[in-house]
Design a protein around this motif. Structure first.
Motif, PDB file in Angstrom:
ATOM      1  N   ARG A  17      41.492  35.490  39.503  1.00 33.51           N
ATOM      2  CA  ARG A  17      40.776  36.520  38.758  1.00 33.51           C
ATOM      3  C   ARG A  17      39.297  36.323  38.984  1.00 33.51           C
ATOM      4  NH1 ARG A  17      38.900  36.848  33.586  1.00 33.51           N
ATOM      5  NH2 ARG A  17      40.027  34.992  32.944  1.00 33.51           N
ATOM      6  N   PRO A  18      38.607  37.260  39.610  1.00 34.88           N
ATOM      7  CA  PRO A  18      37.178  37.087  39.870  1.00 34.88           C
ATOM      8  C   PRO A  18      36.405  37.061  38.565  1.00 34.88           C
ATOM      9  CG  PRO A  18      37.832  39.329  40.349  1.00 34.88           C
ATOM     10  CD  PRO A  18      39.104  38.574  40.074  1.00 34.88           C
ATOM     11  N   PHE A  19      35.332  36.283  38.547  1.00 33.37           N
ATOM     12  CA  PHE A  19      34.484  36.183  37.372  1.00 33.37           C
ATOM     13  C   PHE A  19      33.198  36.983  37.558  1.00 33.37           C
ATOM     14  CE2 PHE A  19      36.373  33.034  34.580  1.00 33.37           C
ATOM     15  CZ  PHE A  19      37.386  32.564  35.375  1.00 33.37           C
ATOM     16  N   ALA A  20      33.231  37.984  38.452  1.00 39.43           N
ATOM     17  CA  ALA A  20      32.021  38.755  38.718  1.00 39.43           C
ATOM     18  C   ALA A  20      31.509  39.441  37.456  1.00 39.43           C
ATOM     19  CB  ALA A  20      32.292  39.792  39.805  1.00 39.43           C
ATOM     20  N   SER A  21      32.424  40.014  36.657  1.00 39.92           N
ATOM     21  CA  SER A  21      31.970  40.716  35.460  1.00 39.92           C
ATOM     22  C   SER A  21      31.312  39.755  34.492  1.00 39.92           C
ATOM     23  CB  SER A  21      33.153  41.415  34.782  1.00 39.92           C
ATOM     24  OG  SER A  21      34.136  40.462  34.408  1.00 39.92           O
ATOM     25  N   ALA A  22      31.898  38.546  34.370  1.00 39.87           N
ATOM     26  CA  ALA A  22      31.314  37.562  33.461  1.00 39.87           C
ATOM     27  C   ALA A  22      29.953  37.120  33.953  1.00 39.87           C
ATOM     28  CB  ALA A  22      32.249  36.360  33.345  1.00 39.87           C
ATOM     29  N   ALA A  23      29.845  36.858  35.252  1.00 42.54           N
ATOM     30  CA  ALA A  23      28.556  36.437  35.803  1.00 42.54           C
ATOM     31  C   ALA A  23      27.523  37.548  35.637  1.00 42.54           C
ATOM     32  CB  ALA A  23      28.711  36.081  37.281  1.00 42.54           C
TER      33      ALA A  23
ATOM     34  N   TYR B  27      32.514  33.767  41.054  1.00 40.29           N
ATOM     35  CA  TYR B  27      33.140  32.463  40.843  1.00 40.29           C
ATOM     36  C   TYR B  27      34.650  32.662  40.800  1.00 40.29           C
ATOM     37  CZ  TYR B  27      35.003  28.523  38.150  1.00 40.29           C
ATOM     38  OH  TYR B  27      35.770  27.470  37.718  1.00 40.29           O
ATOM     39  N   GLN B  28      35.381  31.810  41.492  1.00 38.39           N
ATOM     40  CA  GLN B  28      36.845  31.846  41.440  1.00 38.39           C
ATOM     41  C   GLN B  28      37.375  30.424  41.356  1.00 38.39           C
ATOM     42  OE1 GLN B  28      36.841  34.584  45.062  1.00 38.39           O
ATOM     43  NE2 GLN B  28      38.744  35.216  44.073  1.00 38.39           N
ATOM     44  N   HIS B  29      38.474  30.276  40.628  1.00 33.35           N
ATOM     45  CA  HIS B  29      39.099  28.973  40.435  1.00 33.35           C
ATOM     46  C   HIS B  29      40.583  29.106  40.754  1.00 33.35           C
ATOM     47  CE1 HIS B  29      41.367  26.128  37.775  1.00 33.35           C
ATOM     48  NE2 HIS B  29      40.530  25.279  38.330  1.00 33.35           N
ATOM     49  N   PHE B  30      41.101  28.186  41.572  1.00 30.33           N
ATOM     50  CA  PHE B  30      42.506  28.238  41.978  1.00 30.33           C
ATOM     51  C   PHE B  30      43.148  26.868  41.809  1.00 30.33           C
ATOM     52  CE2 PHE B  30      40.206  31.298  44.677  1.00 30.33           C
ATOM     53  CZ  PHE B  30      40.847  32.471  44.321  1.00 30.33           C
ATOM     54  N   GLU B  31      44.412  26.892  41.450  1.00 29.82           N
ATOM     55  CA  GLU B  31      45.147  25.643  41.282  1.00 29.82           C
ATOM     56  C   GLU B  31      46.602  25.859  41.692  1.00 29.82           C
ATOM     57  OE1 GLU B  31      45.879  22.251  37.800  1.00 29.82           O
ATOM     58  OE2 GLU B  31      44.855  24.135  37.348  1.00 29.82           O
ATOM     59  N   ALA B  32      47.168  24.900  42.412  1.00 24.87           N
ATOM     60  CA  ALA B  32      48.589  24.914  42.764  1.00 24.87           C
ATOM     61  C   ALA B  32      49.233  23.699  42.110  1.00 24.87           C
ATOM     62  CB  ALA B  32      48.781  24.864  44.275  1.00 24.87           C
ATOM     63  N   THR B  33      50.387  23.894  41.500  1.00 23.40           N
ATOM     64  CA  THR B  33      51.062  22.783  40.832  1.00 23.40           C
ATOM     65  C   THR B  33      52.294  22.355  41.609  1.00 23.40           C
ATOM     66  OG1 THR B  33      52.164  24.409  39.389  1.00 23.40           O
ATOM     67  CG2 THR B  33      50.168  23.342  38.548  1.00 23.40           C
ATOM     68  N   ASP B  34      53.427  22.992  41.355  1.00 23.89           N
ATOM     69  CA  ASP B  34      54.683  22.545  41.966  1.00 23.89           C
ATOM     70  C   ASP B  34      55.128  23.382  43.154  1.00 23.89           C
ATOM     71  OD1 ASP B  34      55.232  24.796  40.537  1.00 23.89           O
ATOM     72  OD2 ASP B  34      56.968  23.982  39.473  1.00 23.89           O
ATOM     73  N   GLN B  35      54.244  24.232  43.678  1.00 23.01           N
ATOM     74  CA  GLN B  35      54.566  24.974  44.890  1.00 23.01           C
ATOM     75  C   GLN B  35      53.293  25.343  45.635  1.00 23.01           C
ATOM     76  OE1 GLN B  35      56.661  28.564  43.835  1.00 23.01           O
ATOM     77  NE2 GLN B  35      55.012  29.345  42.576  1.00 23.01           N
TER      78      GLN B  35
ATOM     79  N   SER C 160      36.891  36.280  47.451  1.00 21.76           N
ATOM     80  CA  SER C 160      36.241  37.587  47.360  1.00 21.76           C
ATOM     81  C   SER C 160      35.608  38.011  48.673  1.00 21.76           C
ATOM     82  CB  SER C 160      35.173  37.562  46.256  1.00 21.76           C
ATOM     83  OG  SER C 160      34.208  36.553  46.521  1.00 21.76           O
ATOM     84  N   ASP C 161      35.346  37.056  49.599  1.00 21.31           N
ATOM     85  CA  ASP C 161      34.769  37.409  50.900  1.00 21.31           C
ATOM     86  C   ASP C 161      35.830  37.740  51.937  1.00 21.31           C
ATOM     87  OD1 ASP C 161      35.793  34.841  51.284  1.00 21.31           O
ATOM     88  OD2 ASP C 161      34.243  34.327  52.758  1.00 21.31           O
ATOM     89  N   GLY C 162      37.111  37.700  51.531  1.00 20.55           N
ATOM     90  CA  GLY C 162      38.209  37.987  52.446  1.00 20.55           C
ATOM     91  C   GLY C 162      38.825  36.756  53.078  1.00 20.55           C
TER      92      GLY C 162
ATOM     93  N   LEU D  17      40.752  23.936  43.631  1.00 24.22           N
ATOM     94  CA  LEU D  17      39.419  24.179  44.208  1.00 24.22           C
ATOM     95  C   LEU D  17      38.704  25.266  43.432  1.00 24.22           C
ATOM     96  CD1 LEU D  17      39.498  27.052  45.941  1.00 24.22           C
ATOM     97  CD2 LEU D  17      40.603  25.616  47.645  1.00 24.22           C
ATOM     98  N   ARG D  18      37.379  25.295  43.646  1.00 25.03           N
ATOM     99  CA  ARG D  18      36.513  26.306  43.038  1.00 25.03           C
ATOM    100  C   ARG D  18      35.656  26.955  44.122  1.00 25.03           C
ATOM    101  NH1 ARG D  18      37.317  22.342  39.277  1.00 25.03           N
ATOM    102  NH2 ARG D  18      37.621  23.034  37.120  1.00 25.03           N
ATOM    103  N   PHE D  19      35.426  28.259  43.971  1.00 23.69           N
ATOM    104  CA  PHE D  19      34.645  29.009  44.949  1.00 23.69           C
ATOM    105  C   PHE D  19      33.432  29.633  44.260  1.00 23.69           C
ATOM    106  CE2 PHE D  19      33.754  33.237  46.856  1.00 23.69           C
ATOM    107  CZ  PHE D  19      33.241  32.791  48.072  1.00 23.69           C
TER     108      PHE D  19
END
Length: 335
Positions: free
Chosen positions: A88-94, A118-126, A133-135, A146-148
């Motif tokens: 979920r992009p955080f562009a609106s929040a920023a 800003y984007q945040h991603f996490e993988a757990t069991d898969q 956002s840049d493609g 990771l965080r972008f």
């Protein structure tokens, strides 16, 4: 409020509220009544805590706020086990934060201090595939995060733990930088893999070229396709190597853990990536035992439990509950 699912409107409302509170709590004219209202809002829903913490990262990354108000402590409180955070992009929040301080926000963006995305991603069991956002496309290995941050002059990723394969959208004027450990990998558009465990980092290049530095500067050593660079915290420069056809660095993308005649000491950093508690060695002689095999990355715990069936080892437990591998000493003939 339903703790399991939010509608898009509810989700946006929490984001907007978090941005509002982040703005007010960092303002010089924030009142005691506002702080009390913030505490009530924060305690009302665990999602409020998570969203406000994410909002703080945007502000803190900029390093733009006065030192005396740079961090608003929200205290240690019980938090439910983190769920995989959907893209979920955080562009609106920023944007809300930037509009709250127009001049500071404009200067922050223009000077490259403040990201607009800003984007945040996490993988757990898969394994998880995500798109920035840049493609650019990223494939996250199990137990990876990771965080972008998108700045005016660069795209920046921080790999906080685990492993990721990157397909970076080409943009010469907007370089893509991956920070892992104390070092960084700098590209404009290419395909490469970054693996991080504790203070060890390994970069494997598949296509294009990258600059790898072991201490975070903009220089470094250039890799060509089929090359690897590895470093530990404190290394002055990375160690470079050429991969071969038998290299298994990317086997995880097919769900495989390949151990090709490695000593247990060499295999442990790879194995431990998939365990909740690290596997330990009783001594150096145990670490010298060699192991081979192809295993499912989702069944590494079972593989560890079965090691006594294929290697001269037995398992014990340490005081903290970790599994310890012990070498079986051959009986000597006293006759």
């Amino acid at each position: 409020m339903n703790q399991d699912r939010l509608t898009p409107n509810q989700d946006d409302a929490i984001t907007d509220a978090a941005a509002h509170w982040c703005m007010r709590l960092h303002a010089d004219d924030c009142t005691a009544a506002e702080r009390e209202a913030f505490d009530l809002w924060l305690a009302a829903d665990l999602r409020h805590f998570d969203e406000y913490r994410a909002m703080q990262e945007i502000w803190q990354t900029a390093d733009l706020l006065p030192r005396r108000t740079a961090v608003v402590e929200i205290g240690a409180r019980p938090v439910r086990k983190a769920q995989p955070r959907h893209w979920r992009p955080f562009a609106s929040a920023a944007a809300i934060a930037l509009l709250a301080l127009p001049l500071a926000g404009w200067v922050g963006w223009e000077q490259g201090w403040l990201p607009n995305r800003y984007q945040h991603f996490e993988a757990t069991d898969q394994v998880r595939q995500v798109q920035l956002s840049d493609g650019s496309q990223i494939e996250l290995n199990l137990h990876s995060e990771l965080r972008f941050f998108n700045y005016k002059d660069q795209r920046q990723v921080t790999l906080t733990r685990g492993e990721a394969f990157f397909k970076v959208t080409h943009d010469t004027a907007h370089p893509f930088i991956v920070r892992a450990g104390n070092g960084q990998t700098r590209v404009t558009g290419t395909q490469f893999n970054v693996w991080k465990y504790n203070d060890e980092v390994k970069v494997t290049l598949v296509e294009g070229s990258v600059l790898v530095s072991s201490h975070g500067d903009d220089g470094g050593y250039r890799l060509g396709p089929g090359m690897q660079a590895s470093y530990h915290a404190g290394d002055f420069e990375p160690t470079l190597a050429q991969t071969d056809d038998a290299d298994n660095s990317l086997a995880w993308r097919s769900g495989k853990l390949v151990l090709d005649n490695l000593s247990l000491a060499q295999a442990l950093p790879v194995i431990n990536r998939y365990l909740e508690r690290p596997l330990l060695l009783a001594d150096d002689s145990t670490g010298a035992i060699r192991v081979s095999g192809v295993y499912n990355t989702r069944e590494v715990k079972r593989m560890v439990d079965n090691l006594p069936k294929v290697l001269p080892v037995y398992l014990t437990r340490s005081k903290d509950g970790s599994t310890v591998l012990n070498r079986i000493t051959p009986l000597t003939n006293k006759g």
